[in-house]
Design a protein around this motif. Sequence first.
Motif: not given
Length: 169
Positions: A49-78
């Motif tokens: 559904p995305l352009t090749p540029y956005a798809e590549d950027k998103l793939a880079q961001h997914v790779f970069k997020s692999a070791n991130m720790v997420v702590k929810p604040i509420n349903m909208q904020q993290y």
Amino acid sequence: MTTNIVEFFNALTRTARALPITILVEFLRSTLQYWFFNRRNMTGERSHPLTPYAEDKLAQHVFKSANMVVKPINMQQYEVHDSRQQVFIMNLLYRTCDCGKFQHSQISCAHVAAIAKYNNLSDCVGWVSTYYSIEYLRRVYEEDINPLGDQSTWAPSNMSVIYPPVMEQ
């Protein structure tokens, strides 16, 4: 960003600039015709559904997020901690992140990708601007760039002489 566009245009027209103006304009028109045709065909072949540029950027961001720790604040904020122990506050409702990349590019940053993974979502395409959608790209290139035809077939009508403007001193 504008400097790159000017440099690209100058490189594109480097050889054509020495030619008469009519040939330069025809060169630009035919180049646009070629680009529109190729991009229109490229969008028809894509299933993502995305352009090749956005798809590549998103793939880079997914790779970069692999070791991130997420702590929810509420349903909208993290609260998202990256590998360098930096903390970023992400607001999905307002599409803001302390890193600033999400607001700037309107493509899900690595912190959004970490939140999507935390929430067991298959992707974070929903947080990418519609400007990067393949459907939007299709609409941009849907028009044809048509040639003018042979110059001998042009029929002038109501030809009038246009004089240069009078310059007051």
